[in-house]
Design a protein around this motif. Structure first.
Motif, PDB file in Angstrom:
ATOM      1  N   ALA A 119       0.847  -1.202   0.000  1.00  0.00           N
ATOM      2  CA  ALA A 119       0.000   0.000   0.000  1.00  0.00           C
ATOM      3  C   ALA A 119       0.883   1.252   0.000  1.00  0.00           C
ATOM      4  N   ALA A 120       1.954   1.213   0.807  1.00  0.00           N
ATOM      5  CA  ALA A 120       2.865   2.366   0.856  1.00  0.00           C
ATOM      6  C   ALA A 120       3.624   2.502  -0.467  1.00  0.00           C
ATOM      7  N   ALA A 121       3.980   1.385  -1.094  1.00  0.00           N
ATOM      8  CA  ALA A 121       4.682   1.444  -2.390  1.00  0.00           C
ATOM      9  C   ALA A 121       3.789   2.068  -3.459  1.00  0.00           C
ATOM     10  N   ALA A 122       2.497   1.794  -3.407  1.00  0.00           N
ATOM     11  CA  ALA A 122       1.564   2.424  -4.362  1.00  0.00           C
ATOM     12  C   ALA A 122       1.521   3.933  -4.123  1.00  0.00           C
ATOM     13  N   GLU A 123       1.542   4.346  -2.859  1.00  0.00           N
ATOM     14  CA  GLU A 123       1.547   5.791  -2.546  1.00  0.00           C
ATOM     15  C   GLU A 123       2.813   6.455  -3.101  1.00  0.00           C
ATOM     16  N   THR A 125       4.939   5.464  -5.467  1.00  0.00           N
ATOM     17  CA  THR A 125       5.140   5.432  -6.925  1.00  0.00           C
ATOM     18  C   THR A 125       4.022   6.148  -7.684  1.00  0.00           C
ATOM     19  N   GLY A 126       2.864   6.329  -7.046  1.00  0.00           N
ATOM     20  CA  GLY A 126       1.729   6.931  -7.753  1.00  0.00           C
ATOM     21  C   GLY A 126       1.109   6.000  -8.777  1.00  0.00           C
ATOM     22  N   GLU A 127       1.436   4.698  -8.683  1.00  0.00           N
ATOM     23  CA  GLU A 127       0.853   3.718  -9.610  1.00  0.00           C
ATOM     24  C   GLU A 127      -0.361   3.056  -8.950  1.00  0.00           C
ATOM     25  N   LEU A 128      -1.324   2.656  -9.781  1.00  0.00           N
ATOM     26  CA  LEU A 128      -2.501   1.957  -9.268  1.00  0.00           C
ATOM     27  C   LEU A 128      -2.150   0.508  -8.947  1.00  0.00           C
ATOM     28  N   PHE A 129      -2.481   0.066  -7.744  1.00  0.00           N
ATOM     29  CA  PHE A 129      -2.405  -1.356  -7.393  1.00  0.00           C
ATOM     30  C   PHE A 129      -3.782  -1.763  -6.886  1.00  0.00           C
ATOM     31  N   MET A 130      -4.433  -2.602  -7.671  1.00  0.00           N
ATOM     32  CA  MET A 130      -5.776  -3.089  -7.327  1.00  0.00           C
ATOM     33  C   MET A 130      -5.694  -4.600  -7.108  1.00  0.00           C
ATOM     34  N   VAL A 131      -6.413  -5.092  -6.109  1.00  0.00           N
ATOM     35  CA  VAL A 131      -6.448  -6.536  -5.842  1.00  0.00           C
ATOM     36  C   VAL A 131      -7.759  -7.087  -6.386  1.00  0.00           C
ATOM     37  N   SER A 132      -7.631  -8.148  -7.189  1.00  0.00           N
ATOM     38  CA  SER A 132      -8.832  -8.774  -7.733  1.00  0.00           C
ATOM     39  C   SER A 132      -9.311  -9.847  -6.761  1.00  0.00           C
ATOM     40  N   GLN A 133     -10.321  -9.508  -5.981  1.00  0.00           N
ATOM     41  CA  GLN A 133     -10.909 -10.466  -5.039  1.00  0.00           C
ATOM     42  C   GLN A 133     -12.128 -11.005  -5.778  1.00  0.00           C
TER      43      GLN A 133
END
Ligand SMILES: NC(=O)c1ccc[n+]([C@@H]2O[C@H](COP(=O)([O-])OP(=O)(O)OC[C@H]3O[C@@H](n4cnc5c(N)ncnc54)[C@H](O)[C@@H]3O)[C@@H](O)[C@H]2O)c1
Length: 368
Positions: A119-123, A125-133
């Motif tokens: 979550a912090a790495a997404a902040e 880098t400004g890249e979207l990280f979405m989890v497919s549940q």
């Protein structure tokens, strides 16, 4: 959270990482998706990637061991991470820092500490990280959620899950196969149906005498959710006869009535209310998750399943396991704080560590 977008007039170019059983499902889903182009397949074992592309009828697609390297040579925008849970943290971190968006399989990471790091790495880098549940992207679950909203104050949500699969392999060797590998789906769905986050967990996990699993194949967990609602999950992976659906059997009990769902067919409302008019969800399964991910990358909108939003589902799993092992009721905030301390100890990226250190409360960092 804002994230980098891609131009709206070009296809979303995707590298698939992990060509195992779920990776093959993703391969055919990506190929079939409109405005999405599969440009390469990575697997730590490139022969596995090659046989998956050949079996899907794409024998000339580039393959290799490293998703980021393949993305660089193919001009990809994003990685779909369908690797094993232990690889989610390294594969996703490398992709985010290479300027790639990531759509990852559940669980977000192998541990809650690694999930916070992502979550912090997404902040950073400004890249979207979405989890497919994937089980959340079920139009019937959306309908159950809409019914729950018609029931006034909510009291109890229950899920019964009883099946008897013989997987062989790692699931039969895990300490908590049901809680860790499967129950994350209903826990995640419970948050969605109730629109409420978890506060505390009490869980007993056990292995029936006839079980063919080494670890606890059965569990019963009671979660206190925000607003005092109780979510009760009871399940077994060694329960022959009268099997429930793979989604389990659900009941929402509220002030004005109840809603039930068998997990396979549309939910049923039993309440003295006029249900609000709502259109059915257009998204379904992993194809729905991919569609929402692509839309979010084009519009800048924050999708359901964005990493911060997803992490509390893994926190429910870790809290249930900790409660089962200690025999005590466990507060979700304590689990989050301990994972945060562990993430700070383990983090090797200085800027990710700094972002984690800047969180004054883990819950507010995740839910802001
Ligand atoms: N949503 C669902 O319903 C559902 C169902 C099954 C599995 N899953 C999830 O999908 C993921 C994959 O599960 P699976 O059953 O396909 O496992 P699998 O073991 O069949 O496949 C995983 C693949 O990842 C590869 N891999 C491992 N490390 C890698 C790395 N660093 N880079 C590239 N490839 C790597 C392995 O070689 C393997 O081919 C897991 O996170 C699992 O929890 C989700």
């Amino acid at each position: 959270m804002t994230h980098r977008t891609i131009p709206g007039d070009e296809p979303l170019r995707v590298v698939l990482a992990g060509a195992g059983s779920m990776g093959r499902a993703w391969l055919s889903t990506i190929v079939a998706a409109p405005d999405v182009e599969l440009v390469a397949v990575a697997d730590i074992d490139p022969d596995t990637a090659r046989s998956a592309t050949a079996a899907a009828g794409w024998p000339d697609l580039p393959v290799g061991a490293d998703a980021v390297a393949l993305a660089a040579t193919t001009g990809a925008h994003a990685v779909v991470d369908a690797t094993v849970p232990e690889a989610h943290h390294p594969v996703t971190t490398a992709a985010l820092f290479a300027g790639l968006a990531v759509l990852g399989e559940k669980p977000v990471a192998a541990t809650l500490a690694q999930a916070l790091s992502l979550a912090a790495a997404a902040e950073v880098t400004g890249e979207l990280f979405m989890v497919s549940q994937s089980r959340r992207w079920n139009p019937q679950l959306f309908a159950l959620r809409a019914m729950a909203a018609d029931l006034g104050a909510l009291g109890t949500l229950t899920t019964e899950f009883f099946r008897a699969p013989r997987f062989g392999g790692f699931r039969e060797e895990m300490a908590h196969p049901l809680l860790v590998d499967m129950a994350i789906h209903p826990f995640d769905s419970a948050r969605f149906v109730l629109g409420a986050e978890p506060v505390a967990a009490y869980c007993e996990a056990y292995n029936p005498s006839w079980s063919w699993y080494d670890g606890a194949a059965a569990a019963t967990a009671v979660f206190e959710m925000e607003g005092g609602i109780r979510y009760v999950y009871t399940g077994s992976w060694c329960s022959p006869g009268a099997e429930t659906s793979w989604n389990g059997v659900w009941r929402v009990s509220g002030e004005k009535g109840s809603a039930r769902w068998d997990g396979d067919t549309g939910p049923v409302l039993d309440a003295d209310v006029l249900p609000a008019e709502r259109s059915p969800s257009p998204y379904s399964g992993i194809a729905g998750a991919l569609q929402v991910f692509a839309e979010a990358l084009r519009t800048g909108s924050t999708p359901m399943g964005e990493v911060h939003e997803n992490v509390l589902s893994l926190a429910m799993v870790e809290a249930a396991v900790r409660s089962a092992e200690s025999g005590r009721r466990v507060l979700i905030d304590d689990v989050l704080d301990q994972a945060h301390e562990q993430a700070l100890r383990e983090e090797t990226h200085a800027d990710v560590r700094a972002a984690l250190a800047g969180w004054t409360s883990v819950r507010s960092a995740l839910t802001a």
